[in-house]
Motif scaffolding. Structure first.
Motif, short mmCIF file in Angstrom:
data_model
loop_
_atom_site.label_atom_id
_atom_site.label_comp_id
_atom_site.label_asym_id
_atom_site.label_seq_id
_atom_site.Cartn_x
_atom_site.Cartn_y
_atom_site.Cartn_z
N GLN A 109 -7.88 -11.39 5.75
CA GLN A 109 -8.50 -10.90 6.99
C GLN A 109 -9.23 -12.03 7.70
OE1 GLN A 109 -10.98 -7.64 5.75
NE2 GLN A 109 -9.28 -6.17 5.75
N ILE A 110 -9.78 -12.95 6.94
CA ILE A 110 -10.50 -14.08 7.50
C ILE A 110 -9.53 -15.18 7.93
CG2 ILE A 110 -12.18 -15.91 6.98
CD1 ILE A 110 -13.37 -13.79 4.94
N ASN A 111 -8.54 -15.44 7.07
CA ASN A 111 -7.57 -16.50 7.35
C ASN A 111 -6.17 -16.02 6.95
OD1 ASN A 111 -6.02 -18.77 7.64
ND2 ASN A 111 -7.23 -20.06 6.29
N PRO A 112 -5.43 -15.41 7.88
CA PRO A 112 -4.11 -14.87 7.55
C PRO A 112 -3.06 -15.93 7.22
CG PRO A 112 -4.76 -14.29 9.80
CD PRO A 112 -5.85 -15.13 9.22
N ALA A 113 -3.38 -17.20 7.43
CA ALA A 113 -2.41 -18.27 7.20
C ALA A 113 -2.50 -18.87 5.80
CB ALA A 113 -2.60 -19.37 8.24
N MET A 114 -3.07 -18.14 4.85
CA MET A 114 -3.20 -18.64 3.48
C MET A 114 -1.94 -18.26 2.70
SD MET A 114 -7.23 -17.75 2.83
CE MET A 114 -7.39 -18.66 1.30
N ALA A 115 -0.95 -19.15 2.73
CA ALA A 115 0.34 -18.87 2.10
C ALA A 115 0.20 -18.59 0.60
CB ALA A 115 1.31 -20.03 2.33
N GLU A 116 -0.63 -19.35 -0.07
CA GLU A 116 -0.79 -19.16 -1.51
C GLU A 116 -1.34 -17.77 -1.83
OE1 GLU A 116 -2.29 -21.84 -5.24
OE2 GLU A 116 -3.67 -21.69 -3.55
N THR A 117 -2.22 -17.26 -0.97
CA THR A 117 -2.77 -15.93 -1.18
C THR A 117 -1.68 -14.88 -1.06
OG1 THR A 117 -4.90 -16.70 -0.33
CG2 THR A 117 -4.56 -14.31 -0.43
N GLY A 122 2.08 -11.31 -3.94
CA GLY A 122 3.45 -10.98 -4.32
C GLY A 122 3.63 -10.93 -5.82
N ASN A 123 3.01 -11.86 -6.51
CA ASN A 123 3.10 -11.87 -7.98
C ASN A 123 2.49 -10.60 -8.57
OD1 ASN A 123 4.33 -14.37 -7.93
ND2 ASN A 123 2.47 -15.50 -8.41
N ILE A 124 1.35 -10.19 -8.04
CA ILE A 124 0.72 -8.96 -8.54
C ILE A 124 1.63 -7.76 -8.27
CG2 ILE A 124 -1.17 -7.32 -8.21
CD1 ILE A 124 -3.03 -9.70 -7.81
N PHE A 125 2.16 -7.68 -7.06
CA PHE A 125 3.04 -6.56 -6.74
C PHE A 125 4.27 -6.55 -7.65
CE2 PHE A 125 1.16 -6.84 -2.28
CZ PHE A 125 0.29 -5.79 -2.49
N GLN A 126 4.81 -7.72 -7.94
CA GLN A 126 5.97 -7.80 -8.83
C GLN A 126 5.59 -7.34 -10.24
OE1 GLN A 126 7.58 -11.74 -9.27
NE2 GLN A 126 9.46 -10.99 -10.18
N MET A 127 4.43 -7.80 -10.73
CA MET A 127 4.00 -7.44 -12.09
C MET A 127 3.65 -5.96 -12.22
SD MET A 127 1.76 -10.70 -13.44
CE MET A 127 0.58 -10.69 -12.12
N THR A 128 3.28 -5.33 -11.12
CA THR A 128 2.87 -3.93 -11.18
C THR A 128 3.96 -2.98 -10.68
OG1 THR A 128 1.76 -4.11 -9.01
CG2 THR A 128 0.41 -4.47 -11.00
N GLY A 129 5.20 -3.48 -10.62
CA GLY A 129 6.33 -2.61 -10.30
C GLY A 129 6.41 -2.19 -8.85
N GLN A 130 6.01 -3.07 -7.94
CA GLN A 130 6.08 -2.79 -6.51
C GLN A 130 6.96 -3.85 -5.83
OE1 GLN A 130 2.09 -1.66 -4.83
NE2 GLN A 130 1.41 -2.30 -6.88
N TYR A 138 5.98 -12.29 -0.42
CA TYR A 138 6.69 -13.57 -0.56
C TYR A 138 7.22 -14.05 0.78
CZ TYR A 138 6.55 -12.91 -5.67
OH TYR A 138 6.15 -12.74 -6.97
N ARG A 139 7.75 -13.13 1.58
CA ARG A 139 8.27 -13.51 2.90
C ARG A 139 7.16 -14.04 3.79
NH1 ARG A 139 12.33 -8.61 3.43
NH2 ARG A 139 14.17 -9.63 2.59
N GLN A 140 6.02 -13.37 3.74
CA GLN A 140 4.89 -13.85 4.55
C GLN A 140 4.47 -15.25 4.10
OE1 GLN A 140 1.78 -10.89 4.48
NE2 GLN A 140 3.07 -9.36 5.46
N ALA A 141 4.49 -15.50 2.81
CA ALA A 141 4.14 -16.83 2.31
C ALA A 141 5.14 -17.87 2.80
CB ALA A 141 4.08 -16.82 0.78
N ILE A 142 6.42 -17.52 2.73
CA ILE A 142 7.46 -18.47 3.16
C ILE A 142 7.39 -18.73 4.66
CG2 ILE A 142 9.96 -18.70 3.47
CD1 ILE A 142 10.22 -17.20 0.72
N ASP A 143 7.10 -17.69 5.42
CA ASP A 143 7.03 -17.84 6.88
C ASP A 143 5.90 -18.74 7.34
OD1 ASP A 143 9.24 -16.22 7.15
OD2 ASP A 143 8.10 -14.43 7.72
#
Length: 144
Positions: A109-117, A122-130, A138-143
């Motif tokens: 919300q403060i800095n939407p350009a934080m690709a690593e965030t 994405g890693n959390i969503f993957q680990m939690t079955g989402q 991941y797409r947002q990070a790549i973009d």
């Protein structure tokens, strides 16, 4: 650096070094940080130095200490996106995925350009079955 006493942080770090509670490859970094914390001119860079310390704790797998430093920084600077990201990363390491996502979302919300965030979310969503949410993050990070 409201909420943080540089001398207290330096003392906590000194205790870890003296107890040999840090891996050998992190000792030089720890000693350099201790000197930064104790240097008289560190007032302006105090929060950044504290976050370097929290990152050092995370690298050394001292997650609770890393979380404590992040919370102290955030007590004085609640809109510090780097502190929110690091707090989320530490929460993620501790398996506190819901809290990690809260911290990551606050950082974005403060800095939407934080690709690593975005990537870490994405890693959390993957680990939690989402998988759909993971792909979106991941797409947002790549973009970026």
């Amino acid at each position: 650096m409201s909420g943080i006493d540089r001398h207290t942080l330096a003392s906590e770090l000194s205790a870890l070094v003296e107890e040999r509670a840090l891996p050998a490859h992190l000792l030089d970094e720890a000693n350099a940080l201790r000197q930064q914390l104790l240097s008289p001119g560190n007032g302006q860079q105090g929060a950044a130095t504290a976050l370097q310390l929290a990152l050092l704790y995370r690298k050394a797998r001292h997650f609770e200490q890393a979380a404590s430093v992040c919370q102290r920084v955030l007590a004085g600077q609640p809109d510090n996106a780097a502190a929110l990201h690091l707090a989320g990363s530490v929460d993620q390491c501790l398996g506190r995925f819901d809290q990690a996502l809260v911290h990551y979302q606050q950082a974005l919300q403060i800095n939407p350009a934080m690709a690593e965030t975005h990537y870490f979310m994405g890693n959390i969503f993957q680990m939690t079955g989402q998988p759909e949410a993971a792909v979106d993050s991941y797409r947002q990070a790549i973009d970026l």
